[in-house]
Write an enzyme that holds these catalytic residues in place. Structure first.
Site, short mmCIF file in Angstrom:
data_model
loop_
_atom_site.label_atom_id
_atom_site.label_comp_id
_atom_site.label_asym_id
_atom_site.label_seq_id
_atom_site.Cartn_x
_atom_site.Cartn_y
_atom_site.Cartn_z
N SER A 211 0.85 -1.18 0.00
CA SER A 211 0.00 0.00 0.00
C SER A 211 0.89 1.23 0.00
CB SER A 211 -0.88 -0.01 1.25
OG SER A 211 -1.98 0.86 1.10
N ARG A 212 0.40 2.30 -0.60
CA ARG A 212 1.18 3.53 -0.58
C ARG A 212 1.15 4.18 0.79
NH1 ARG A 212 -0.17 6.89 -5.96
NH2 ARG A 212 -2.21 6.00 -5.57
N LYS B 122 -15.07 -4.18 -5.70
CA LYS B 122 -15.98 -3.54 -6.64
C LYS B 122 -15.74 -2.04 -6.67
CE LYS B 122 -18.76 -1.14 -5.12
NZ LYS B 122 -19.20 -0.06 -4.17
#
Lengths: 308, 308
Positions: free
Chosen positions: A36-37, A90
């Site tokens: 993750s950033r 989604k």
């Protein structure tokens, strides 16, 4: 059954609220890494990018991609090309064509691709589907009205092109509607309201029909304060069906028929393990196709600026 | 081979310019009737609606639907349910979902559905496909720039929601691009320019890529005066390929390789007869899917009002 070594990419609110508890509660998975950033998952190896993670942890067998949809395709290609199974949050992508591309790549690499629609696993959805299959529907109204400031505070990506705006929750309604109706539907008209300072709609109104002439309409609105509504109401020959609270409760003519505890993400991870073991993919693009249709067909209306 | 009794619905400019001459020149067809709110075809029975026509002329075997896309689905359902083969002018509908619905209905009724893309039958398209299949493409630029006042004078429907605006010609470019490229592409960004008094874009700019990282961009513009352009230019390892005049001419590094007389609609009707005899359908939605993707992904920009 051997456990599946899973990694999660894009550690934000939905990962902390839903993915981590669902994975922790499922013995089929061992969570081995995250990338993750900004976010981190405690107790496992964390990386700044999916490239770094995939090269550092070759034992990863499956990857859940939870970053904003505009960045999902590039990450999915890396994971699929490395032979990993892929779970897509989604919406599965920013375009239909890129998801078709991923489905072809997954088939080519003999790995499983899962385009997840969590609302389809809401407690009362299957009961609603069964009820509707046994009657004739006269009309159906969908109302998905919530306060964006409460549910998506300061999420800049959701207002950017490809972020879908109010269709981000609205696509949940469409994922339920396309599951419970007996026949495919298609949009016949739509109005999309864009705040003058934003690139995505804050409200949308869509009419649909099907081959049998169904009267279906949907209202999505992010400006709702007070009571929030995620309701689908159908007038049928067997009475008025109300599927409320985002698919959690089903009642007919006021009698509550179905209400069980919510288990959406545990069921999604159950389904993902099932398709990995069966060696196939599960990619239904109908909800995203209806969104694209609404954008293509819809009349645009500019409304007052929105500020977080 | 027995002739096919054909009827045409929606008698406007494209029917007079293209369909009628193509049908007249093809011995596989006998044109037996037409239905239109305004137009007429001399020498055959004319009706005010497809319902009237289908009930008055039961010998009709196939129907060409040439009305604006917003009205095509309802007519197609009537024809397919009456057991007729259906030829859809482009674009095949106002939404992707409604065309999926028609394809399912055609399969159910064992009749042929043809989603026609006339530009794919432009003279040099197959030669361009063959050239590109034998080299590596570094970049491709598509420029479809024409004067809407010249090509679509006072066509109100084209500016209405679902009329697609500049994508009405732009989808021709996309139908060629998706035919000549070796791999599927998908949009990564788009800008759509809407005149402040219209519901459809007058210009669009789209960037695409593919699984191999192709650099592809397309510019569609309806405000072009003077020289009109319908050009696809590719920088490849085998030289600069120019597919110009809407697919009519192919040259590489300035040498003209292919230029034959245009036969798009005669070839479309040849293809329609072929699929009717083979008992299958031909429905490729990729060009319309790219348009829907561009609408969903695209940034909207309001530009000066357009008056015919």
């Amino acid at each position: 059954m051997p456990t599946i070594n899973l990694a999660i990419v894009g550690v934000g609110k939905i990962v902390r609220d839903q993915h981590l508890p669902a994975v922790a509660g499922n013995a089929d998975y061992r969570l081995v890494a995250a990338a993750s950033r900004n976010g981190r998952v405690e107790g496992i190896d964390n990386f700044g990018s999916i490239e770094q993670m995939l090269s550092a942890v070759p034992s990863i067998q499956a990857v859940s991609l939870c970053m904003p949809p505009q960045y999902r395709h590039a990450a999915a290609v890396q994971a699929l090309e490395a032979g990993k199974h892929v779970f897509l949050e989604k919406p599965p992508g920013a375009t239909l064509s890129e998801v078709e591309d991923l489905a072809a790549l997954a088939a080519d690499r003999h790995v499983s691709l899962f385009a997840s629609w969590h609302s389809r696993y809401a407690p009362a959805v299957e009961a609603a589907r069964e009820f509707l299959s046994g009657t004739r529907i006269r009309a159906m109204r969908v109302a998905w009205k919530e306060d964006v400031r409460q549910w998506h505070p300061n999420q800049a990506w959701i207002w950017q092109p490809g972020g879908l705006g109010v269709f981000d929750p609205g696509i949940n309604a469409l994922s339920i509607v396309t599951r419970i109706l007996p026949r495919p539907v298609f949009a016949t008209a739509a109005t999309l309201e864009f705040p003058e300072n934003r690139d995505a709609p804050i409200a949308a109104s869509i009419t649909f029909t099907d081959a049998a002439g169904l009267d279906l309409s949907a209202e999505f609105d992010w400006r709702q304060t007070g009571r929030q509504s995620w309701d689908i109401v159908a007038q049928t020959e067997a009475g008025e069906m109300v599927l409320s609270e985002g698919g959690a409760k089903l009642s007919v003519d006021g009698r509550l028929l179905h209400a069980e505890p919510e288990q959406e993400y545990p069921m999604l991870y159950g389904r993902f393990a099932e398709i990995i073991r069966a060696g196939h993919s599960d990619v239904d693009l109908a909800p995203l196709r209806h969104v694209a249709d609404a954008f293509m067909l819809g009349r645009r209306k500019v409304v007052e600026a929105f500020h977080d």
